[in-house]
Design a protein around this motif. Structure first.
Motif, PDB file in Angstrom:
ATOM      1  N   ASP A  17      -8.070   1.147  18.259  1.00  0.00           N
ATOM      2  CA  ASP A  17      -8.280   1.171  16.816  1.00  0.00           C
ATOM      3  C   ASP A  17      -9.305   2.257  16.492  1.00  0.00           C
ATOM      4  OD1 ASP A  17      -9.967  -1.990  17.194  1.00  0.00           O
ATOM      5  OD2 ASP A  17     -10.707   0.019  17.614  1.00  0.00           O
ATOM      6  N   TYR A  30     -12.132   0.984  -2.022  1.00  0.00           N
ATOM      7  CA  TYR A  30     -12.309   0.304  -0.743  1.00  0.00           C
ATOM      8  C   TYR A  30     -12.512  -1.198  -0.973  1.00  0.00           C
ATOM      9  CZ  TYR A  30     -13.004   4.796   1.664  1.00  0.00           C
ATOM     10  OH  TYR A  30     -12.843   6.049   2.203  1.00  0.00           O
ATOM     11  N   GLN A  31     -11.965  -2.003  -0.069  1.00  0.00           N
ATOM     12  CA  GLN A  31     -12.084  -3.464  -0.193  1.00  0.00           C
ATOM     13  C   GLN A  31     -13.159  -3.965   0.760  1.00  0.00           C
ATOM     14  OE1 GLN A  31      -8.539  -5.594   0.884  1.00  0.00           O
ATOM     15  NE2 GLN A  31      -9.496  -7.607   0.701  1.00  0.00           N
ATOM     16  N   LEU A  88     -12.415  -1.871   3.900  1.00  0.00           N
ATOM     17  CA  LEU A  88     -11.087  -1.437   4.317  1.00  0.00           C
ATOM     18  C   LEU A  88     -10.646  -0.285   3.435  1.00  0.00           C
ATOM     19  CD1 LEU A  88      -9.255  -4.853   4.898  1.00  0.00           C
ATOM     20  CD2 LEU A  88     -10.548  -3.464   6.530  1.00  0.00           C
ATOM     21  N   HIS A  89     -10.181   0.781   4.082  1.00  0.00           N
ATOM     22  CA  HIS A  89      -9.708   1.956   3.349  1.00  0.00           C
ATOM     23  C   HIS A  89      -8.536   1.553   2.455  1.00  0.00           C
ATOM     24  CE1 HIS A  89      -7.787   5.874   2.658  1.00  0.00           C
ATOM     25  NE2 HIS A  89      -8.970   6.420   2.974  1.00  0.00           N
ATOM     26  N   PRO A  90      -8.471   2.050   1.216  1.00  0.00           N
ATOM     27  CA  PRO A  90      -7.410   1.620   0.294  1.00  0.00           C
ATOM     28  C   PRO A  90      -5.996   1.942   0.764  1.00  0.00           C
ATOM     29  CG  PRO A  90      -8.683   3.476  -0.599  1.00  0.00           C
ATOM     30  CD  PRO A  90      -9.424   2.975   0.591  1.00  0.00           C
ATOM     31  N   SER A 114      -5.171   3.393   4.474  1.00  0.00           N
ATOM     32  CA  SER A 114      -4.971   3.174   5.915  1.00  0.00           C
ATOM     33  C   SER A 114      -5.363   1.769   6.366  1.00  0.00           C
ATOM     34  CB  SER A 114      -5.789   4.191   6.715  1.00  0.00           C
ATOM     35  OG  SER A 114      -7.182   3.911   6.598  1.00  0.00           O
ATOM     36  N   LYS A 115      -6.216   1.098   5.570  1.00  0.00           N
ATOM     37  CA  LYS A 115      -6.761  -0.234   5.898  1.00  0.00           C
ATOM     38  C   LYS A 115      -7.640  -0.202   7.145  1.00  0.00           C
ATOM     39  CE  LYS A 115      -4.615  -1.913   2.391  1.00  0.00           C
ATOM     40  NZ  LYS A 115      -5.383  -2.173   1.150  1.00  0.00           N
ATOM     41  N   GLU A 116      -8.044   0.992   7.594  1.00  0.00           N
ATOM     42  CA  GLU A 116      -9.000   1.085   8.700  1.00  0.00           C
ATOM     43  C   GLU A 116     -10.389   0.695   8.199  1.00  0.00           C
ATOM     44  OE1 GLU A 116      -7.015   4.472  11.561  1.00  0.00           O
ATOM     45  OE2 GLU A 116      -8.365   5.125   9.975  1.00  0.00           O
ATOM     46  N   GLU A 117     -11.261   0.301   9.145  1.00  0.00           N
ATOM     47  CA  GLU A 117     -12.580  -0.206   8.772  1.00  0.00           C
ATOM     48  C   GLU A 117     -13.595   0.924   8.619  1.00  0.00           C
ATOM     49  OE1 GLU A 117     -13.993  -3.258  11.362  1.00  0.00           O
ATOM     50  OE2 GLU A 117     -12.500  -4.713  10.700  1.00  0.00           O
TER      51      GLU A 117
END
Length: 408
Positions: A21, A39-40, A50-52, A54-57
Protein backbone atom coordinates in the motif's frame (compact mmCIF):
# COMPACT_ATOMS: atom_id res chain seq x y z
CA UNK A 1 1.44 22.48 1.92
CA UNK A 2 3.80 19.72 0.74
CA UNK A 3 2.98 16.06 0.18
CA UNK A 4 5.45 13.16 0.43
CA UNK A 5 5.25 9.45 -0.26
CA UNK A 6 6.63 7.76 2.87
CA UNK A 7 7.47 4.50 4.58
CA UNK A 8 6.97 1.09 3.06
CA UNK A 9 6.15 2.32 -0.43
CA UNK A 10 9.52 4.08 -0.69
CA UNK A 11 11.35 1.12 0.84
CA UNK A 12 9.73 -1.41 -1.47
CA UNK A 13 10.34 0.75 -4.54
CA UNK A 14 14.06 0.82 -3.74
CA UNK A 15 14.02 -2.94 -3.08
CA UNK A 16 12.25 -3.59 -6.37
CA UNK A 17 9.43 -5.53 -4.73
CA UNK A 18 5.66 -5.10 -4.98
CA UNK A 19 4.23 -2.42 -2.71
CA UNK A 20 1.37 -3.52 -0.49
CA UNK A 21 0.00 0.00 0.00
CA UNK A 22 1.05 3.63 -0.29
CA UNK A 23 1.02 6.14 2.56
CA UNK A 24 1.46 9.88 2.31
CA UNK A 25 2.50 12.60 4.74
CA UNK A 26 1.23 16.15 4.46
CA UNK A 27 3.50 18.90 5.81
CA UNK A 28 2.39 22.47 6.50
CA UNK A 29 -1.35 21.85 6.54
CA UNK A 30 -4.19 21.42 9.01
CA UNK A 31 -7.41 19.34 9.06
CA UNK A 32 -9.75 22.07 7.84
CA UNK A 33 -7.63 22.70 4.76
CA UNK A 34 -7.69 19.02 3.75
CA UNK A 35 -11.43 18.73 4.40
CA UNK A 36 -12.01 21.75 2.18
CA UNK A 37 -10.13 19.93 -0.59
CA UNK A 38 -12.51 16.94 -0.32
CA UNK A 39 -10.39 14.63 1.86
CA UNK A 40 -12.36 12.42 4.26
CA UNK A 41 -11.09 12.33 7.84
CA UNK A 42 -10.75 8.95 9.57
CA UNK A 43 -8.99 7.82 12.73
CA UNK A 44 -9.64 8.88 16.28
CA UNK A 45 -6.13 9.31 17.74
CA UNK A 46 -4.84 11.74 15.12
CA UNK A 47 -6.11 13.02 11.79
CA UNK A 48 -5.71 10.66 8.86
CA UNK A 49 -7.48 11.49 5.61
CA UNK A 50 -8.61 9.49 2.61
CA UNK A 51 -7.85 11.03 -0.77
CA UNK A 52 -11.12 11.99 -2.54
CA UNK A 53 -10.22 9.93 -5.63
CA UNK A 54 -7.56 7.30 -4.83
CA UNK A 55 -8.79 6.69 -1.24
CA UNK A 56 -5.13 6.33 -0.20
CA UNK A 57 -4.24 7.49 3.32
CA UNK A 58 -2.80 10.94 3.90
CA UNK A 59 -1.61 11.77 7.42
CA UNK A 60 -0.61 15.14 8.78
CA UNK A 61 3.05 15.25 9.81
CA UNK A 62 3.23 14.57 13.52
CA UNK A 63 5.45 14.00 16.51
CA UNK A 64 4.81 11.65 19.41
CA UNK A 65 5.83 11.97 23.05
CA UNK A 66 5.68 9.15 25.59
CA UNK A 67 3.42 10.09 28.49
CA UNK A 68 2.18 6.75 29.82
CA UNK A 69 2.58 2.98 29.55
CA UNK A 70 1.59 0.71 26.71
CA UNK A 71 0.71 1.30 23.10
CA UNK A 72 -1.69 4.17 23.79
CA UNK A 73 0.52 6.08 26.23
CA UNK A 74 1.50 8.82 23.77
CA UNK A 75 0.75 12.50 23.25
CA UNK A 76 0.52 13.33 19.54
CA UNK A 77 1.24 16.74 18.03
CA UNK A 78 0.13 17.35 14.43
CA UNK A 79 0.62 21.11 14.32
CA UNK A 80 1.28 22.56 10.85
CA UNK A 81 4.80 23.51 11.97
CA UNK A 82 5.89 19.84 12.30
CA UNK A 83 8.57 19.14 9.70
CA UNK A 84 9.05 16.07 7.52
CA UNK A 85 12.29 15.22 9.36
CA UNK A 86 10.48 15.34 12.70
CA UNK A 87 7.78 13.04 11.34
CA UNK A 88 10.30 10.55 9.97
CA UNK A 89 12.24 10.56 13.25
CA UNK A 90 9.32 8.94 15.11
CA UNK A 91 9.29 5.90 12.79
CA UNK A 92 10.60 2.47 13.77
CA UNK A 93 13.31 1.42 11.30
CA UNK A 94 15.65 3.46 9.14
CA UNK A 95 14.43 1.62 6.05
CA UNK A 96 10.90 2.82 6.89
CA UNK A 97 12.00 6.40 7.59
CA UNK A 98 12.52 7.51 4.00
CA UNK A 99 10.31 9.77 1.89
CA UNK A 100 9.96 10.81 -1.72
CA UNK A 101 8.85 14.26 -2.81
CA UNK A 102 6.51 15.08 -5.68
CA UNK A 103 9.47 15.24 -8.07
CA UNK A 104 10.57 11.72 -7.11
CA UNK A 105 13.59 12.88 -5.08
CA UNK A 106 14.56 10.68 -2.11
CA UNK A 107 14.66 12.23 1.36
CA UNK A 108 16.69 9.98 3.65
CA UNK A 109 17.78 11.70 6.90
CA UNK A 110 18.58 8.45 8.75
CA UNK A 111 20.54 6.58 6.05
CA UNK A 112 17.77 4.10 5.37
CA UNK A 113 18.94 3.45 1.82
CA UNK A 114 22.40 2.43 3.09
CA UNK A 115 20.82 0.01 5.56
CA UNK A 116 18.58 -1.28 2.79
CA UNK A 117 21.62 -2.02 0.65
CA UNK A 118 23.34 -3.73 3.61
CA UNK A 119 20.17 -5.68 4.40
CA UNK A 120 20.05 -4.33 7.96
CA UNK A 121 17.00 -3.73 10.16
CA UNK A 122 18.07 -0.85 12.42
CA UNK A 123 16.01 1.37 14.74
CA UNK A 124 15.87 5.09 14.00
CA UNK A 125 16.41 6.54 17.47
CA UNK A 126 16.28 5.71 21.21
CA UNK A 127 12.61 6.73 21.10
CA UNK A 128 12.02 3.36 19.44
CA UNK A 129 11.74 1.73 22.84
CA UNK A 130 8.75 3.87 23.81
CA UNK A 131 6.36 1.61 21.87
CA UNK A 132 6.52 -2.07 22.97
CA UNK A 133 4.52 -3.18 19.94
CA UNK A 134 7.64 -2.50 17.89
CA UNK A 135 9.22 -5.66 19.28
CA UNK A 136 6.61 -7.62 17.33
CA UNK A 137 6.79 -5.33 14.31
CA UNK A 138 10.54 -5.79 13.92
CA UNK A 139 10.14 -9.54 14.29
CA UNK A 140 7.51 -9.40 11.55
CA UNK A 141 9.79 -7.41 9.22
CA UNK A 142 12.49 -10.01 9.90
CA UNK A 143 10.02 -12.68 8.73
CA UNK A 144 9.09 -10.66 5.65
CA UNK A 145 12.62 -9.96 4.47
CA UNK A 146 14.54 -12.99 5.77
CA UNK A 147 14.63 -14.58 2.31
CA UNK A 148 16.34 -11.43 0.99
CA UNK A 149 19.15 -11.77 3.52
CA UNK A 150 18.04 -9.16 6.06
CA UNK A 151 19.20 -9.35 9.66
CA UNK A 152 18.63 -7.23 12.76
CA UNK A 153 21.40 -4.80 13.74
CA UNK A 154 23.19 -5.85 16.91
CA UNK A 155 22.31 -2.67 18.80
CA UNK A 156 18.68 -2.99 17.74
CA UNK A 157 18.57 -6.58 18.95
CA UNK A 158 19.98 -5.49 22.32
CA UNK A 159 17.26 -2.85 22.49
CA UNK A 160 14.56 -5.40 21.69
CA UNK A 161 15.86 -7.61 24.51
CA UNK A 162 15.82 -4.71 26.95
CA UNK A 163 12.24 -3.88 25.95
CA UNK A 164 11.15 -7.50 26.38
CA UNK A 165 12.79 -7.76 29.79
CA UNK A 166 11.30 -4.45 30.98
CA UNK A 167 7.90 -6.11 31.37
CA UNK A 168 6.11 -3.56 29.22
CA UNK A 169 5.05 -6.21 26.67
CA UNK A 170 2.37 -7.20 29.18
CA UNK A 171 0.72 -3.82 28.51
CA UNK A 172 0.15 -4.57 24.83
CA UNK A 173 -3.44 -4.56 23.61
CA UNK A 174 -4.32 -8.20 22.91
CA UNK A 175 -6.00 -7.47 19.58
CA UNK A 176 -2.88 -5.72 18.30
CA UNK A 177 -0.71 -8.69 19.29
CA UNK A 178 -3.00 -10.98 17.31
CA UNK A 179 -2.90 -8.59 14.33
CA UNK A 180 0.90 -8.64 14.26
CA UNK A 181 1.05 -12.41 14.74
CA UNK A 182 -1.55 -13.06 12.04
CA UNK A 183 0.34 -10.87 9.58
CA UNK A 184 3.61 -12.57 10.54
CA UNK A 185 2.16 -16.02 9.85
CA UNK A 186 1.57 -15.05 6.22
CA UNK A 187 4.99 -13.44 5.68
CA UNK A 188 7.50 -15.25 3.47
CA UNK A 189 9.38 -16.93 6.35
CA UNK A 190 6.99 -16.92 9.33
CA UNK A 191 9.33 -18.97 11.52
CA UNK A 192 11.68 -15.99 11.70
CA UNK A 193 9.04 -13.99 13.59
CA UNK A 194 9.01 -16.52 16.41
CA UNK A 195 12.78 -17.05 16.29
CA UNK A 196 13.36 -13.33 16.82
CA UNK A 197 10.87 -13.22 19.70
CA UNK A 198 12.60 -16.25 21.25
CA UNK A 199 16.03 -14.71 20.78
CA UNK A 200 15.11 -11.45 22.54
CA UNK A 201 13.23 -13.19 25.38
CA UNK A 202 9.83 -11.92 24.24
CA UNK A 203 8.21 -15.22 23.23
CA UNK A 204 7.75 -16.31 26.84
CA UNK A 205 5.51 -13.28 27.34
CA UNK A 206 3.72 -13.26 23.99
CA UNK A 207 3.13 -17.02 23.58
CA UNK A 208 4.44 -19.00 26.59
CA UNK A 209 2.92 -22.31 25.41
CA UNK A 210 5.03 -22.13 22.24
CA UNK A 211 8.10 -20.87 24.08
CA UNK A 212 8.25 -23.91 26.36
CA UNK A 213 8.46 -26.30 23.38
CA UNK A 214 12.06 -25.28 22.75
CA UNK A 215 14.45 -27.73 24.33
CA UNK A 216 11.77 -30.44 24.68
CA UNK A 217 13.14 -33.61 23.00
CA UNK A 218 11.25 -36.00 20.72
CA UNK A 219 12.07 -39.52 19.54
CA UNK A 220 14.86 -39.18 16.97
CA UNK A 221 13.42 -41.93 14.76
CA UNK A 222 10.40 -39.79 13.94
CA UNK A 223 11.95 -36.40 14.59
CA UNK A 224 15.61 -36.21 13.54
CA UNK A 225 15.59 -32.51 14.48
CA UNK A 226 14.73 -33.68 18.06
CA UNK A 227 13.74 -30.26 19.46
CA UNK A 228 9.95 -29.79 19.48
CA UNK A 229 10.15 -26.03 19.03
CA UNK A 230 12.39 -26.39 16.00
CA UNK A 231 10.01 -28.98 14.54
CA UNK A 232 6.99 -26.69 15.02
CA UNK A 233 8.70 -23.87 13.13
CA UNK A 234 9.93 -26.17 10.35
CA UNK A 235 6.36 -27.40 9.92
CA UNK A 236 5.12 -23.81 9.83
CA UNK A 237 7.53 -22.83 7.07
CA UNK A 238 6.55 -25.90 5.02
CA UNK A 239 2.88 -24.97 5.41
CA UNK A 240 3.60 -21.37 4.37
CA UNK A 241 5.47 -22.56 1.27
CA UNK A 242 2.31 -24.43 0.26
CA UNK A 243 -0.46 -22.12 1.47
CA UNK A 244 -1.29 -18.60 2.58
CA UNK A 245 -4.34 -19.79 4.56
CA UNK A 246 -4.03 -18.17 8.00
CA UNK A 247 -6.14 -20.89 9.63
CA UNK A 248 -3.86 -23.66 8.34
CA UNK A 249 -0.73 -21.75 9.37
CA UNK A 250 -1.94 -21.14 12.92
CA UNK A 251 -3.08 -24.76 13.30
CA UNK A 252 0.29 -26.01 12.06
CA UNK A 253 2.12 -23.80 14.54
CA UNK A 254 -0.01 -25.09 17.43
CA UNK A 255 -0.31 -28.78 16.56
CA UNK A 256 2.23 -30.00 19.15
CA UNK A 257 1.66 -27.58 22.04
CA UNK A 258 0.75 -30.52 24.25
CA UNK A 259 4.34 -31.77 24.14
CA UNK A 260 5.26 -28.88 26.37
CA UNK A 261 3.28 -30.59 29.14
CA UNK A 262 4.89 -34.04 28.89
CA UNK A 263 6.33 -35.27 32.19
CA UNK A 264 10.14 -35.22 32.28
CA UNK A 265 10.43 -38.87 33.30
CA UNK A 266 8.78 -40.19 30.11
CA UNK A 267 10.65 -38.05 27.56
CA UNK A 268 11.26 -38.29 24.64
CA UNK A 269 7.91 -40.13 24.37
CA UNK A 270 4.83 -37.92 24.16
CA UNK A 271 1.90 -40.29 24.51
CA UNK A 272 -1.33 -38.34 24.87
CA UNK A 273 0.10 -35.01 23.74
CA UNK A 274 -2.75 -34.64 21.27
CA UNK A 275 -5.44 -34.23 23.91
CA UNK A 276 -3.20 -32.15 26.15
CA UNK A 277 -2.61 -29.69 23.34
CA UNK A 278 -6.22 -29.62 22.20
CA UNK A 279 -7.38 -28.96 25.75
CA UNK A 280 -4.96 -26.02 26.01
CA UNK A 281 -6.16 -24.25 22.89
CA UNK A 282 -9.58 -22.90 23.94
CA UNK A 283 -7.95 -21.06 26.83
CA UNK A 284 -5.14 -19.74 24.60
CA UNK A 285 -7.63 -18.60 21.97
CA UNK A 286 -9.69 -16.78 24.59
CA UNK A 287 -6.65 -15.11 26.15
CA UNK A 288 -5.17 -14.07 22.81
CA UNK A 289 -8.59 -13.28 21.28
CA UNK A 290 -8.17 -15.43 18.20
CA UNK A 291 -11.09 -15.48 15.73
CA UNK A 292 -13.38 -18.51 16.04
CA UNK A 293 -12.52 -20.39 12.84
CA UNK A 294 -8.72 -20.39 13.25
CA UNK A 295 -9.11 -21.41 16.89
CA UNK A 296 -11.42 -24.30 16.01
CA UNK A 297 -9.14 -25.66 13.29
CA UNK A 298 -6.11 -25.39 15.59
CA UNK A 299 -7.91 -27.44 18.24
CA UNK A 300 -8.97 -30.09 15.70
CA UNK A 301 -5.46 -30.44 14.27
CA UNK A 302 -3.94 -30.71 17.75
CA UNK A 303 -6.45 -33.39 18.76
CA UNK A 304 -6.56 -35.53 15.62
CA UNK A 305 -3.35 -35.06 13.60
CA UNK A 306 -1.89 -38.45 14.56
CA UNK A 307 -5.07 -40.13 13.33
CA UNK A 308 -4.38 -38.71 9.90
CA UNK A 309 -0.82 -40.07 10.01
CA UNK A 310 -2.15 -43.59 10.69
CA UNK A 311 -5.08 -43.34 8.27
CA UNK A 312 -4.31 -46.55 6.29
CA UNK A 313 -4.42 -48.57 9.53
CA UNK A 314 -7.67 -47.10 10.84
CA UNK A 315 -10.99 -48.96 10.78
CA UNK A 316 -13.61 -47.45 8.43
CA UNK A 317 -15.78 -46.51 11.41
CA UNK A 318 -12.85 -44.61 12.96
CA UNK A 319 -12.24 -42.73 9.71
CA UNK A 320 -15.91 -41.77 9.58
CA UNK A 321 -15.73 -40.60 13.18
CA UNK A 322 -12.76 -38.41 12.31
CA UNK A 323 -14.62 -36.86 9.38
CA UNK A 324 -17.65 -36.17 11.53
CA UNK A 325 -15.49 -34.60 14.22
CA UNK A 326 -14.06 -32.33 11.52
CA UNK A 327 -17.61 -31.40 10.47
CA UNK A 328 -16.61 -32.60 7.02
CA UNK A 329 -20.09 -32.81 5.58
CA UNK A 330 -21.07 -29.25 6.50
CA UNK A 331 -17.62 -27.70 6.05
CA UNK A 332 -15.89 -29.73 3.32
CA UNK A 333 -13.06 -27.19 3.06
CA UNK A 334 -12.15 -27.97 6.66
CA UNK A 335 -10.95 -31.46 5.62
CA UNK A 336 -8.49 -29.99 3.12
CA UNK A 337 -7.23 -27.52 5.72
CA UNK A 338 -6.80 -30.27 8.30
CA UNK A 339 -5.03 -32.58 5.84
CA UNK A 340 -2.63 -29.82 4.79
CA UNK A 341 -1.70 -29.05 8.40
CA UNK A 342 -1.09 -32.78 9.00
CA UNK A 343 1.14 -32.91 5.92
CA UNK A 344 3.06 -29.92 7.30
CA UNK A 345 3.61 -31.84 10.54
CA UNK A 346 5.02 -34.75 8.53
CA UNK A 347 7.27 -32.69 6.28
CA UNK A 348 8.44 -30.41 9.08
CA UNK A 349 11.00 -33.02 10.11
CA UNK A 350 14.63 -33.03 9.07
CA UNK A 351 15.12 -35.32 6.08
CA UNK A 352 11.44 -36.17 5.64
CA UNK A 353 11.18 -33.94 2.57
CA UNK A 354 12.21 -36.93 0.43
CA UNK A 355 9.28 -39.08 1.54
CA UNK A 356 5.66 -39.17 0.37
CA UNK A 357 2.64 -38.39 2.53
CA UNK A 358 -0.33 -40.02 0.74
CA UNK A 359 -2.58 -39.58 3.79
CA UNK A 360 -3.39 -36.02 2.76
CA UNK A 361 -5.03 -37.07 -0.51
CA UNK A 362 -6.48 -40.25 0.97
CA UNK A 363 -8.37 -38.32 3.65
CA UNK A 364 -9.77 -35.88 1.10
CA UNK A 365 -10.87 -38.82 -1.06
CA UNK A 366 -12.56 -40.42 1.94
CA UNK A 367 -14.46 -37.23 2.67
CA UNK A 368 -15.63 -36.85 -0.92
CA UNK A 369 -16.77 -40.47 -1.12
CA UNK A 370 -18.71 -40.20 2.14
CA UNK A 371 -20.25 -36.89 1.12
CA UNK A 372 -21.72 -38.61 -1.94
CA UNK A 373 -23.94 -40.67 0.39
CA UNK A 374 -27.13 -38.61 0.65
CA UNK A 375 -30.27 -38.89 2.79
CA UNK A 376 -32.78 -38.90 -0.07
CA UNK A 377 -32.69 -42.66 -0.88
CA UNK A 378 -33.20 -43.55 2.78
CA UNK A 379 -36.11 -41.15 3.12
CA UNK A 380 -37.64 -42.83 0.06
CA UNK A 381 -37.37 -46.14 1.93
CA UNK A 382 -39.57 -44.70 4.65
CA UNK A 383 -36.89 -44.10 7.27
CA UNK A 384 -37.35 -41.15 9.60
CA UNK A 385 -35.39 -39.27 12.28
CA UNK A 386 -32.28 -40.89 13.71
CA UNK A 387 -32.76 -43.95 11.52
CA UNK A 388 -31.80 -41.89 8.46
CA UNK A 389 -28.50 -40.84 10.00
CA UNK A 390 -27.74 -44.37 11.17
CA UNK A 391 -28.38 -45.77 7.71
CA UNK A 392 -26.18 -43.10 6.15
CA UNK A 393 -23.38 -43.96 8.56
CA UNK A 394 -23.59 -47.64 7.65
CA UNK A 395 -23.52 -46.76 3.96
CA UNK A 396 -20.50 -44.48 4.47
CA UNK A 397 -18.66 -47.17 6.41
CA UNK A 398 -19.24 -49.57 3.51
CA UNK A 399 -17.95 -46.95 1.06
CA UNK A 400 -14.83 -46.51 3.18
CA UNK A 401 -14.35 -50.28 3.40
CA UNK A 402 -14.36 -50.49 -0.39
CA UNK A 403 -11.95 -47.57 -0.65
CA UNK A 404 -9.53 -49.14 1.79
CA UNK A 405 -9.32 -52.28 -0.35
CA UNK A 406 -7.88 -50.15 -3.16
CA UNK A 407 -5.08 -48.87 -0.89
CA UNK A 408 -3.42 -52.26 -0.56
Amino acid sequence: MQIYLVGGAVRDKLLGVATQDRDWVVVGSHPDQLKAMGYQQVGADFPVFLHPVSKEEYALARTERKTGSGYQGFTVDFDSSVTLAEDLARRDLTINAMAEDEQGQLIDPFNGQADLNKRILRHVSPAFREDPLRVLRIARFAARFHHLGFSIAEDTQHLLTAMAESGELTDLVTERVWTEMARALTETTPSEFFKVLKRVNALKTIFPELDRLFGVPQTMRWHPEVDTGIHSLKALDWARSNSDDLEVLLATLCHDLGKGLTAQDVLPSHRGHEQLGANLLPGIAKRMKWPTNPAQLAESVARYHTLCHTLPELRPATILGLLKNLNAFRQPARVEQFALACAADFYGRSGFEQFNYPQRDLLITCASACAAVQAKPFVAQGLIGKAIGEAMDLARIEVLSQLKRTWR
